[in-house]
Design an enzyme around this catalytic site. Structure first.
Site, PDB file in Angstrom:
ATOM      1  N   ASP A   1     -20.417 -25.743  14.948  1.00  0.00           N
ATOM      2  CA  ASP A   1     -20.965 -24.488  14.425  1.00  0.00           C
ATOM      3  C   ASP A   1     -22.273 -24.767  13.696  1.00  0.00           C
ATOM      4  O   ASP A   1     -22.502 -25.886  13.214  1.00  0.00           O
ATOM      5  CB  ASP A   1     -19.994 -23.844  13.426  1.00  0.00           C
ATOM      6  CG  ASP A   1     -18.695 -23.421  14.086  1.00  0.00           C
ATOM      7  OD1 ASP A   1     -18.674 -23.267  15.327  1.00  0.00           O
ATOM      8  OD2 ASP A   1     -17.699 -23.249  13.350  1.00  0.00           O
TER       9      ASP A   1
HETATM   10  N1  URA Z   1     -13.975 -26.174  14.264  1.00  0.00           N
HETATM   11  C1  URA Z   1     -14.727 -25.246  13.626  1.00  0.00           C
HETATM   12  O1  URA Z   1     -14.199 -24.283  13.095  1.00  0.00           O
HETATM   13  N2  URA Z   1     -16.056 -25.414  13.612  1.00  0.00           N
HETATM   14  C2  URA Z   1     -16.695 -26.475  14.168  1.00  0.00           C
HETATM   15  O2  URA Z   1     -17.915 -26.584  14.094  1.00  0.00           O
HETATM   16  C3  URA Z   1     -15.893 -27.431  14.814  1.00  0.00           C
HETATM   17  C4  URA Z   1     -14.536 -27.263  14.843  1.00  0.00           C
END
Ligand code: URA
Length: 224
Positions: free
Chosen positions: A81
């Site tokens: 993310d």
């Molecule tokens: N899980 C999440 O919620 N975000 C990420 O970036 C990776 C795994």
């Protein structure tokens, strides 16, 4: 295609670019070695080639990786993310990416997590248990069901109330870590990936820094 005179059809075959002789239709071709980069992704960058709003992880790469070849072939193995930091692998090796991201691949991905609400030991033990059993999260988008696979939660630090842990997940549902803790009644306020399988983030890499993987590190990814 032949490698050292032997016919080959497996696209994931590893080629020694210094010693192997590769030919197509009987004509020797130059082998371009695949590139494998480890990046310490900073928060605030998206894992996409282009984005209308945010800078991308590709904007962090130096000039040698800004050629048309890399523009077309260099990609991230999975995504983090925008607000997640930590270990990100970029490669031109599509076969490796497929091995690691395929639904049936059970590659572990380990994250350091900080939570909004501190958790007392009894509730903490319940989190560990629920993660091991597989947390049910709300389906999103086109997901039909969203029961997570068993995940390993380890609390960090001492004291009776804790808000930091590591979580290792073995699949890659959208926002999986955040959704797991949301289903447990908490909220992730900081997230950092520290390992993919047995390959760990090189903590000497500064945020936004990037380096080529060593042969041993590539081997670790191929063993996943
Ligand atoms: N899980 C999440 O919620 N975000 C990420 O970036 C990776 C795994």
């Amino acid at each position: 295609m032949t490698v050292n005179g032997n016919s080959v059809s497996d696209a994931s075959i590893r080629i020694d670019d210094e010693n192997d002789i590769v030919a197509v239709l009987g004509k020797r071709i130059e082998v371009r070695k695949a590139v494998y980069l480890m990046m310490h992704k900073p928060s605030g960058f998206v894992c996409a080639k282009r984005d209308g709003l945010y800078e991308t992880v590709f904007d962090l790469l130096g000039d040698p990786y800004r050629t048309p070849f890399f523009e077309e072939n260099l990609h991230t193995i999975g995504r983090l993310d925008c607000d997640t930091e930590g270990l990100l692998i970029l490669t031109t090796d599509g076969a490796l990416t497929h091995r690691i991201t395929a639904t049936k691949s059970e590659c572990g991905k380990t994250y350091v997590v900080r939570l909004a609400k501190k958790v007392r030991s009894e509730e903490g033990a319940a989190y560990v248990c629920k993660c091991a059993q597989g947390v049910h999260i709300e389906p999103e988008g086109r997901e039909k069901e969203a029961d997570c696979k068993s995940a390993e939660l380890v609390w960090l630090g001492s004291g009776d109330e804790k808000d930091e842990c590591t979580l290792t997940i073995y699949e890659g549902k959208f926002h999986e870590v955040k959704r797991i803790f949301s289903a447990l009644g908490n909220e992730v306020v900081y997230l950092k990936r520290t390992a993919i399988g047995t390959l760990r983030l090189d903590e000497s890499l500064e945020r936004g820094g990037c380096r080529e993987l060593s042969e041993d590190e590539i081997e670790l990814l191929y063993r996943i």
